[in-house]
Design a protein around this motif. Structure first.
Motif, PDB file in Angstrom:
ATOM      1  N   ALA A  96       0.839  -1.209   0.000  1.00  0.00           N
ATOM      2  CA  ALA A  96       0.000   0.000   0.000  1.00  0.00           C
ATOM      3  C   ALA A  96       0.870   1.254   0.000  1.00  0.00           C
ATOM      4  CB  ALA A  96      -0.921  -0.007   1.223  1.00  0.00           C
ATOM      5  N   THR A  97       1.890   1.255   0.854  1.00  0.00           N
ATOM      6  CA  THR A  97       2.784   2.422   0.925  1.00  0.00           C
ATOM      7  C   THR A  97       3.503   2.620  -0.401  1.00  0.00           C
ATOM      8  OG1 THR A  97       3.080   1.992   3.281  1.00  0.00           O
ATOM      9  CG2 THR A  97       4.691   3.429   2.219  1.00  0.00           C
ATOM     10  N   GLU A  98       3.962   1.503  -0.967  1.00  0.00           N
ATOM     11  CA  GLU A  98       4.699   1.609  -2.224  1.00  0.00           C
ATOM     12  C   GLU A  98       3.797   2.201  -3.320  1.00  0.00           C
ATOM     13  OE1 GLU A  98       7.073  -1.833  -3.118  1.00  0.00           O
ATOM     14  OE2 GLU A  98       7.333  -1.188  -5.205  1.00  0.00           O
ATOM     15  N   GLU A  99       2.546   1.730  -3.375  1.00  0.00           N
ATOM     16  CA  GLU A  99       1.644   2.213  -4.411  1.00  0.00           C
ATOM     17  C   GLU A  99       1.297   3.690  -4.204  1.00  0.00           C
ATOM     18  OE1 GLU A  99      -1.272  -0.662  -5.482  1.00  0.00           O
ATOM     19  OE2 GLU A  99      -2.624   0.835  -6.332  1.00  0.00           O
ATOM     20  N   LEU A 100       1.076   4.071  -2.943  1.00  0.00           N
ATOM     21  CA  LEU A 100       0.743   5.473  -2.659  1.00  0.00           C
ATOM     22  C   LEU A 100       1.910   6.400  -3.012  1.00  0.00           C
ATOM     23  CD1 LEU A 100      -1.152   4.981   0.721  1.00  0.00           C
ATOM     24  CD2 LEU A 100      -2.119   5.895  -1.401  1.00  0.00           C
ATOM     25  N   GLY A 106       6.738   8.971  -6.777  1.00  0.00           N
ATOM     26  CA  GLY A 106       7.946   8.241  -6.382  1.00  0.00           C
ATOM     27  C   GLY A 106       8.878   9.098  -5.539  1.00  0.00           C
ATOM     28  N   LEU A 107      10.117   8.677  -5.441  1.00  0.00           N
ATOM     29  CA  LEU A 107      11.112   9.395  -4.634  1.00  0.00           C
ATOM     30  C   LEU A 107      12.303   9.793  -5.493  1.00  0.00           C
ATOM     31  CD1 LEU A 107      11.272   7.115  -1.437  1.00  0.00           C
ATOM     32  CD2 LEU A 107       9.941   9.230  -1.755  1.00  0.00           C
ATOM     33  N   SER A 108      12.735  11.035  -5.351  1.00  0.00           N
ATOM     34  CA  SER A 108      13.970  11.473  -6.005  1.00  0.00           C
ATOM     35  C   SER A 108      15.170  11.272  -5.096  1.00  0.00           C
ATOM     36  CB  SER A 108      13.884  12.964  -6.369  1.00  0.00           C
ATOM     37  OG  SER A 108      12.868  13.167  -7.316  1.00  0.00           O
ATOM     38  N   GLN A 122      17.505   0.336   2.600  1.00  0.00           N
ATOM     39  CA  GLN A 122      17.972  -0.403   1.418  1.00  0.00           C
ATOM     40  C   GLN A 122      16.802  -0.789   0.521  1.00  0.00           C
ATOM     41  OE1 GLN A 122      18.495  -1.122   4.661  1.00  0.00           O
ATOM     42  NE2 GLN A 122      20.704  -1.157   5.036  1.00  0.00           N
ATOM     43  N   ASP A 123      15.675  -1.190   1.154  1.00  0.00           N
ATOM     44  CA  ASP A 123      14.499  -1.616   0.391  1.00  0.00           C
ATOM     45  C   ASP A 123      13.776  -0.421  -0.238  1.00  0.00           C
ATOM     46  OD1 ASP A 123      15.104  -4.201   1.283  1.00  0.00           O
ATOM     47  OD2 ASP A 123      13.964  -3.881   3.120  1.00  0.00           O
ATOM     48  N   TRP A 124      13.670   0.673   0.509  1.00  0.00           N
ATOM     49  CA  TRP A 124      13.058   1.888  -0.040  1.00  0.00           C
ATOM     50  C   TRP A 124      13.864   2.382  -1.244  1.00  0.00           C
ATOM     51  CZ3 TRP A 124       8.739   4.700   1.957  1.00  0.00           C
ATOM     52  CH2 TRP A 124       8.199   4.186   3.131  1.00  0.00           C
ATOM     53  N   ALA A 125      15.178   2.375  -1.095  1.00  0.00           N
ATOM     54  CA  ALA A 125      16.039   2.851  -2.182  1.00  0.00           C
ATOM     55  C   ALA A 125      15.878   1.984  -3.426  1.00  0.00           C
ATOM     56  CB  ALA A 125      17.497   2.850  -1.723  1.00  0.00           C
ATOM     57  N   ALA A 126      15.807   0.675  -3.219  1.00  0.00           N
ATOM     58  CA  ALA A 126      15.682  -0.232  -4.364  1.00  0.00           C
ATOM     59  C   ALA A 126      14.310  -0.076  -5.029  1.00  0.00           C
ATOM     60  CB  ALA A 126      15.887  -1.675  -3.899  1.00  0.00           C
ATOM     61  N   ALA A 127      13.257   0.042  -4.212  1.00  0.00           N
ATOM     62  CA  ALA A 127      11.903   0.124  -4.763  1.00  0.00           C
ATOM     63  C   ALA A 127      11.717   1.378  -5.618  1.00  0.00           C
ATOM     64  CB  ALA A 127      10.875   0.101  -3.637  1.00  0.00           C
ATOM     65  N   PHE A 128      12.310   2.486  -5.184  1.00  0.00           N
ATOM     66  CA  PHE A 128      12.072   3.759  -5.878  1.00  0.00           C
ATOM     67  C   PHE A 128      13.296   4.230  -6.664  1.00  0.00           C
ATOM     68  CE2 PHE A 128       9.132   3.661  -2.236  1.00  0.00           C
ATOM     69  CZ  PHE A 128       7.933   3.747  -2.936  1.00  0.00           C
ATOM     70  N   GLU A 129      14.315   3.394  -6.739  1.00  0.00           N
ATOM     71  CA  GLU A 129      15.556   3.737  -7.453  1.00  0.00           C
ATOM     72  C   GLU A 129      16.035   5.122  -7.040  1.00  0.00           C
ATOM     73  OE1 GLU A 129      15.216   2.997 -11.653  1.00  0.00           O
ATOM     74  OE2 GLU A 129      14.092   1.147 -11.301  1.00  0.00           O
ATOM     75  N   ALA A 130      16.085   5.338  -5.737  1.00  0.00           N
ATOM     76  CA  ALA A 130      16.463   6.648  -5.194  1.00  0.00           C
ATOM     77  C   ALA A 130      17.759   6.524  -4.399  1.00  0.00           C
ATOM     78  CB  ALA A 130      15.357   7.168  -4.277  1.00  0.00           C
TER      79      ALA A 130
END
Ligand SMILES: [Zn+2]
Ligand SMILES: [Zn+2]
Length: 278
Positions: A96-100, A106-108, A122-130
């Protein structure tokens, strides 16, 4: 390999079985619970928790895991014309967080105040390529290596236009706060983590070496933190925990709180005066 999260601090580890130690908790700025270190897998965390969102002002949202997990800090999503920034991090990144977040653009960039909130960056960075911007002084506290981390050095880093990281120090040598000049009203805001700790009345802030163990900082370091923040103009201060919001006059509150803190540490008599404070 499985991703295990320390239930006391939320730090994530890649391991075949639950780790024996959490170096973040074993450091005197955190603590190993009296009942011992315990662990939850990344998947199990998502089964039992969700993230709750709150809007603080135009362009500024916070998200926090419910029910509370580990240190229970909040993260902020800062929305700017040139991209979104995740300030500080929380362990739960559920679908849910990822989709929102994706829906919001996304994240810059990701920026984190200090190692207690590295969690699953590490997971946030990978998910949003940030990229994750961490101050190099705290580099030894990264427990899961990731190619996404950009260690920065010196006193400030411009992450995006009107978004600047300031090394304030104090609680950690690389303790960082985020200055946002681009608030809708133009007054500016400081996202402070627990580097500058907003106290319950929201008219003072404090500074500690260890919050859980209630160990103060030297007076000289508190003065240095205040000096590093003095050149910056802002109004609101947003701290790491729910309700920690200074509504106005942030710079005066930081300066006054730091001066009083140093005064008490440097002269014990100052803590023994009678009568109401001015
Ligand atoms: Zn831990
Ligand atoms: Zn901390």
């Amino acid at each position: 390999m499985t991703v295990f999260l320390c239930t006391a601090c939320g730090t994530s580890y890649d391991a075949p079985r639950p780790p024996e130690h959490c170096p973040i908790c074993e450091d005197e700025r955190q603590f190993v619970p009296a009942s011992g270190q315990s662990w939850i897998t990344r998947n199990a965390l998502g089964d039992a928790h969700r993230n709750a969102w709150r809007r603080h002002e135009p362009g500024l949202l916070s998200l926090q895991t419910v029910p509370a997990f580990a240190i229970n800090q909040r993260a902020f999503l800062l929305r700017t014309p040139t991209g979104n920034v995740l300030w500080d991090c929380i362990a739960l990144l559920d679908p849910a967080t990822e989709e929102l977040v994706r829906g919001l653009g996304g994240l810059s960039a990701i920026a984190i105040s200090h190692p207690h909130y590295y969690t699953t960056m590490q997971d946030w960075a990978a998910a949003f390529e940030a990229p994750v911007h961490l101050h190099a002084s705290d580099r030894d506290w990264v427990m899961r290596p990731t190619p996404s981390v950009r260690f920065w050095e010196g006193e400030t880093l411009d992450v995006l236009p009107a978004v600047t990281l300031i090394r304030a120090g104090g609680h950690f040598p690389g303790g960082t706060v985020l200055h946002w000049a681009g608030t809708a009203d133009g007054a500016g805001a400081l996202l402070a983590g627990d580097i500058v700790q907003v106290t319950p009345g929201a008219r003072r802030v404090s500074f500690m070496w260890s919050y859980p163990n209630m160990m103060p900082l030297p007076a000289a370091e508190v003065r240095r933190v205040a000096e590093r923040l003095a050149p910056w103009s802002y109004d609101r201060i947003y701290g790491a925990f729910t309700g920690q919001e200074v509504a106005r006059d942030g710079p005066a509150i930081v300066a006054r709180s730091a001066a009083r803190y140093a005064e008490i540490l440097e002269d014990h008599r100052a803590g023994h005066t009678n009568g109401p404070a001015e």
